[in-house]
Design an enzyme around this catalytic site. Sequence first.
Site, PDB file in Angstrom:
ATOM      1  N   GLN A   1       0.827  -1.119  -0.084  1.00  0.00           N
ATOM      2  CA  GLN A   1      -0.175  -0.133   0.132  1.00  0.00           C
ATOM      3  C   GLN A   1       0.782   1.285  -0.087  1.00  0.00           C
ATOM      4  O   GLN A   1       1.908   1.323   0.832  1.00  0.00           O
ATOM      5  CB  GLN A   1      -1.116  -0.062   1.260  1.00  0.00           C
TER       6      GLN A   1
ATOM      7  N   SER B   1       4.048  -6.386   3.063  1.00  0.00           N
ATOM      8  CA  SER B   1       2.983  -6.436   3.721  1.00  0.00           C
ATOM      9  C   SER B   1       2.028  -6.815   2.539  1.00  0.00           C
ATOM     10  O   SER B   1       2.005  -7.988   2.267  1.00  0.00           O
ATOM     11  CB  SER B   1       2.430  -4.885   4.015  1.00  0.00           C
ATOM     12  N   LEU B   2       0.810  -6.117   1.750  1.00  0.00           N
ATOM     13  CA  LEU B   2       0.120  -6.705   0.851  1.00  0.00           C
ATOM     14  C   LEU B   2       0.888  -7.248  -0.435  1.00  0.00           C
ATOM     15  O   LEU B   2       0.322  -8.499  -0.708  1.00  0.00           O
ATOM     16  CB  LEU B   2      -0.645  -5.365   0.359  1.00  0.00           C
TER      17      LEU B   2
ATOM     18  N   ARG C   1      -9.177  -9.490   2.946  1.00  0.00           N
ATOM     19  CA  ARG C   1      -8.290  -8.855   3.727  1.00  0.00           C
ATOM     20  C   ARG C   1      -8.458  -7.201   3.869  1.00  0.00           C
ATOM     21  O   ARG C   1      -8.664  -6.707   5.029  1.00  0.00           O
ATOM     22  CB  ARG C   1      -6.832  -9.110   3.297  1.00  0.00           C
TER      23      ARG C   1
ATOM     24  N   HIS D   1      -0.575  -3.593  11.138  1.00  0.00           N
ATOM     25  CA  HIS D   1       0.465  -4.291  11.816  1.00  0.00           C
ATOM     26  C   HIS D   1       0.590  -3.974  13.129  1.00  0.00           C
ATOM     27  O   HIS D   1       1.644  -3.675  13.665  1.00  0.00           O
ATOM     28  CB  HIS D   1       1.762  -3.964  10.838  1.00  0.00           C
TER      29      HIS D   1
ATOM     30  N   GLN E   1       0.698 -11.758   9.673  1.00  0.00           N
ATOM     31  CA  GLN E   1       1.153 -10.780   9.550  1.00  0.00           C
ATOM     32  C   GLN E   1       0.430  -9.337   9.828  1.00  0.00           C
ATOM     33  O   GLN E   1       0.872  -8.394   9.842  1.00  0.00           O
ATOM     34  CB  GLN E   1       1.205 -10.990   7.791  1.00  0.00           C
TER      35      GLN E   1
END
Length: 294
Positions: free
Chosen positions: A9, A87-88, A112, A197, A246
């Site tokens: 992101q 991340s993503l 998600r 996170h 995660q």
Amino acid sequence: MKAVIFPGQGSQFPGMGRELYQQHPEAQRLMVQANDILGFSLTDIMFSGSDEDLRRTDVTQPAIFLHSVALFSTLPDLRPDMVAGHSLGEFSALVAAGVLQFDDALRLVAQRAQAMQAACQEQPGTMAAILGLDDATVERICQEITQQGNVVVAANYNCPGQLVISGSQAGIEQACEALKAAGAKRALPLPVGGAFHSPLMQSAEAALAQAIERTTFSPGRCPVYQNVDAAPHTNPDEIRQNLVRQLTAPVRWTQSVQRMAQDGATEFVECGPGKVLQGLVKKIAPQAAAASAV
């Protein structure tokens, strides 16, 4: 050895993916399929939407995933020895490694994003980038503030001297003041919709775990260096567990790139919108080559 890395992101931009769609039949096929799976025209927003349209979590995450995987599909000669995603971006990496099929991964990304959006509304929070301070000092100050009652944690280890923190609004404000007093060059609040996170994403973790449990994961064709432990994984069960963790655990990007370099990566190729990860790799592993996939 070649490591292919996928952004998360923040890499989105208006018009993203339009050239891929126009120039590559395989990319166009995936984009049309994505619109069908999602039940709305994601490509219309990618090609013609504003910055504001693209910042919505439920749009941003599928858009970056789609752009990254569509680009990878147009580069059959790009054969990674190892992959990772920020991340993503880990979902894009899992498709590139053959762990997830495109359609399954897109559904998980959409679920998600929705789960994270819901968690943001339940537990409002934010994030800030801390520049010019060592990780241990940031971790210590975050821990002290959390013990006093305002949640704030280290969330993204992006590169040496750049760590993103995540938590409640009050926790972030308190931490930014304390970290500047401790010697941080800058403490920049980020324009994000929630405390990603961090423990404030707990409800999203539960929702994503159910979706992941229903999805087929295959052994990886190459190792995936996952965010939660910066270690290589090909085992589907381990990958599943790490993907769930995660959401509330920090993104160990610095450590992931260091480990990939230790394991033989001499070239890092960023595959997706933007060039953020190339810049981070140059700071983490300056001896390695870092380039864009196009």
